[in-house]
Design a protein around this motif. Structure first.
Motif, PDB file in Angstrom:
ATOM      1  N   VAL A 113      11.161   5.031   5.086  1.00  0.00           N
ATOM      2  CA  VAL A 113      11.057   4.024   4.043  1.00  0.00           C
ATOM      3  C   VAL A 113      10.845   2.676   4.712  1.00  0.00           C
ATOM      4  O   VAL A 113      11.445   2.386   5.747  1.00  0.00           O
ATOM      5  N   VAL A 114       9.945   1.865   4.171  1.00  0.00           N
ATOM      6  CA  VAL A 114       9.650   0.553   4.734  1.00  0.00           C
ATOM      7  C   VAL A 114      10.393  -0.501   3.922  1.00  0.00           C
ATOM      8  O   VAL A 114      10.137  -0.685   2.732  1.00  0.00           O
ATOM      9  N   VAL A 115      11.306  -1.201   4.578  1.00  0.00           N
ATOM     10  CA  VAL A 115      12.117  -2.230   3.930  1.00  0.00           C
ATOM     11  C   VAL A 115      11.413  -3.575   4.085  1.00  0.00           C
ATOM     12  O   VAL A 115      11.164  -4.018   5.211  1.00  0.00           O
ATOM     13  N   PRO A 116      11.038  -4.244   2.985  1.00  0.00           N
ATOM     14  CA  PRO A 116      10.355  -5.544   3.101  1.00  0.00           C
ATOM     15  C   PRO A 116      11.221  -6.556   3.833  1.00  0.00           C
ATOM     16  O   PRO A 116      12.453  -6.492   3.788  1.00  0.00           O
ATOM     17  N   LEU A 117      10.571  -7.502   4.493  1.00  0.00           N
ATOM     18  CA  LEU A 117      11.293  -8.443   5.350  1.00  0.00           C
ATOM     19  C   LEU A 117      12.383  -9.226   4.615  1.00  0.00           C
ATOM     20  O   LEU A 117      13.479  -9.384   5.157  1.00  0.00           O
ATOM     21  N   PRO A 118      12.145  -9.747   3.406  1.00  0.00           N
ATOM     22  CA  PRO A 118      13.236 -10.474   2.739  1.00  0.00           C
ATOM     23  C   PRO A 118      14.475  -9.600   2.535  1.00  0.00           C
ATOM     24  O   PRO A 118      15.610 -10.075   2.704  1.00  0.00           O
ATOM     25  N   GLY A 178      16.772  -3.488  -3.114  1.00  0.00           N
ATOM     26  CA  GLY A 178      15.501  -3.861  -3.708  1.00  0.00           C
ATOM     27  C   GLY A 178      14.495  -2.752  -3.557  1.00  0.00           C
ATOM     28  O   GLY A 178      14.811  -1.648  -3.090  1.00  0.00           O
ATOM     29  N   GLN A 179      13.266  -3.039  -3.908  1.00  0.00           N
ATOM     30  CA  GLN A 179      12.196  -2.050  -3.862  1.00  0.00           C
ATOM     31  C   GLN A 179      11.611  -1.981  -2.459  1.00  0.00           C
ATOM     32  O   GLN A 179      11.394  -2.995  -1.799  1.00  0.00           O
ATOM     33  N   SER A 180      11.356  -0.760  -2.011  1.00  0.00           N
ATOM     34  CA  SER A 180      10.764  -0.562  -0.695  1.00  0.00           C
ATOM     35  C   SER A 180       9.247  -0.722  -0.780  1.00  0.00           C
ATOM     36  O   SER A 180       8.668  -0.821  -1.869  1.00  0.00           O
ATOM     37  N   LEU A 181       8.616  -0.731   0.394  1.00  0.00           N
ATOM     38  CA  LEU A 181       7.157  -0.775   0.472  1.00  0.00           C
ATOM     39  C   LEU A 181       6.568   0.629   0.574  1.00  0.00           C
ATOM     40  O   LEU A 181       5.405   0.782   0.914  1.00  0.00           O
ATOM     41  N   GLY A 182       7.380   1.650   0.307  1.00  0.00           N
ATOM     42  CA  GLY A 182       6.912   3.023   0.448  1.00  0.00           C
ATOM     43  C   GLY A 182       7.058   3.489   1.881  1.00  0.00           C
ATOM     44  O   GLY A 182       7.946   3.063   2.612  1.00  0.00           O
ATOM     45  N   SER A 183       6.186   4.380   2.311  1.00  0.00           N
ATOM     46  CA  SER A 183       6.252   4.914   3.676  1.00  0.00           C
ATOM     47  C   SER A 183       4.884   4.930   4.337  1.00  0.00           C
ATOM     48  O   SER A 183       4.650   5.655   5.290  1.00  0.00           O
ATOM     49  N   ASP A 184       3.942   4.145   3.808  1.00  0.00           N
ATOM     50  CA  ASP A 184       2.587   4.098   4.354  1.00  0.00           C
ATOM     51  C   ASP A 184       2.581   3.194   5.574  1.00  0.00           C
ATOM     52  O   ASP A 184       2.122   2.056   5.540  1.00  0.00           O
ATOM     53  N   PHE A 185       3.095   3.709   6.666  1.00  0.00           N
ATOM     54  CA  PHE A 185       3.300   2.941   7.887  1.00  0.00           C
ATOM     55  C   PHE A 185       2.638   3.687   9.038  1.00  0.00           C
ATOM     56  O   PHE A 185       2.561   4.917   9.021  1.00  0.00           O
ATOM     57  N   PRO A 186       2.143   2.971  10.069  1.00  0.00           N
ATOM     58  CA  PRO A 186       1.492   3.660  11.182  1.00  0.00           C
ATOM     59  C   PRO A 186       2.411   4.682  11.845  1.00  0.00           C
ATOM     60  O   PRO A 186       3.631   4.534  11.869  1.00  0.00           O
TER      61      PRO A 186
END
Length: 360
Positions: A192-197, A232-240
């Motif tokens: 899961v990608v956690v947004p920076l804020p 909060g809402q994640s950025l999904g998992s579309d990460f390299p």
């Protein structure tokens, strides 16, 4: 197995280009003859080599090529499309050949079957020691991206597998990886990608010595520290696919005194205004070389050693600070290969900097 000559003929890359991408850690041969040094490739690598040839013809920077190939191998079409679009917007009008190559790439991606589905589990909870998670966030935060055209890089990847939680951040030109222990979750690997804020809000809660809980519910992620929480809402998992990106050719290692080396960078010679493969923005560049006695020196302007590696000085200073160790290990490969910064005795945490291509 294909010989390097056969791979060159079938892929559109020259033999010298294949050698270059091997040395840069981009397209590694499946086997190298230990006696002759001759390179051999598996049949499955031909498609990747052809994609690499297309990207090369468009003039895409080497750092972006690495991420495209990583996204391609991990079946992440949104990531690949985002990288292609970002590069296309930077190209000048009139580059008809480059636009044709991008059209070919888009068509290929659209027809690729079985894209990777989101690996985020519906409900997930785990426990992580607060000091370890704080140190891991501090070690990777500096490398996160801020490019609005690549929102999937504007966060910290939480990669949960077994008893470990890996944290990863990258802006294409630098990448940082750290690891913490994790308890309470025995399911499949989850990302899961956690947004920076949100990552910064989580870090602000990590002030104690007890464990905290991380919960992932669909596209929502939450950290609980006692009676306080940040979610909060994640950025999904579309990460390299960062595991692929860190498979670098072995380089020359040198142990450095972090404070002394940081001072040498700050006061040493720089090549001001050099362009880097980072949107062609100027930056102060430090040129590094490993001496015969295993020391790393900051080279003078007149030092043209072919084994020297040029790096963005500001990025390297940030990396040394995030390393948070009195001593660090620098690993320098070929001038086109990334510079690795490792922590002695800790194979799980490290940073990577893309080299700068010096102006002629």
């Amino acid at each position: 197995m294909r010989s390097i000559g056969e791979m060159a003929r079938d892929s559109g890359l020259s033999v010298s280009a294949l050698r270059f991408y091997d040395n840069a850690g981009v397209l590694l041969p499946a086997w190298v003859d230990p006696v002759s040094g001759y390179r051999w490739y598996e049949p499955g690598q031909l498609e990747e080599a052809r994609l690499l040839a297309c990207l090369r013809r468009t003039g895409m920077p080497l750092a972006d090529i690495r991420l495209v190939l990583a996204g391609w191998s991990n079946a992440e079409p949104d990531l690949v499309r985002g990288l292609l679009q970002a590069h296309l917007r930077r190209l000048e009008r009139g580059l008809a050949d480059a636009r044709s190559e991008f059209s070919t790439l888009r068509a290929t991606i659209d027809h690729r079957e079985n894209p990777m589905a989101s690996s985020t589990a519906a409900v997930l909870e785990l426990s992580v020691p607060a000091p370890e998670l704080a140190a891991a966030l501090d070690a990777v935060r500096f490398a996160a991206g801020t490019d609005p055209e690549l929102p999937m890089l504007g966060g910290v990847l939480f990669d949960i597998e077994g008893e470990h939680l890996h944290l990863v951040a990258t802006d294409r030109y630098r990448m940082a990886v750290a690891r913490t222990s994790a308890l309470g979750y025995g399911g499949p690997r989850t990302q899961v990608v956690v947004p920076l804020p949100l990552a910064d809000a989580m870090r602000a809660l990590l002030t104690g010595s007890e464990s905290v809980r991380i919960a992932v519910d669909g596209d929502r992620v939450r950290l609980e520290a006692g009676d306080r929480q940040a979610g909060g809402q994640s950025l999904g998992s579309d990460f390299p696919d960062y595991r692929r990106l860190v498979h670098l050719p072995a380089g020359r290692q040198a142990r450095i005194d972090t404070a002394a080396f940081r001072e040498a960078l700050r006061t040493g010679p720089v090549r001001a205004g050099e362009s880097r493969e980072q949107d062609d923005e100027p930056c102060d560049v430090s040129v590094l070389r490993v001496t015969e006695n295993g020391r790393v020196t900051v080279c003078d302007d007149g030092d043209d050693d072919q084994n020297s590696v040029a790096v963005n000085r500001e990025f390297l200073l940030h990396t040394l600070t995030a390393g948070a160790r009195d001593e660090l290990i620098l690993e320098l490969g070929a001038p086109t290969a990334p510079l690795a910064i490792r922590r002695p005795g800790d194979e799980s945490g490290f940073s990577i900097l893309m080299p700068v291509r010096l102006s002629d």
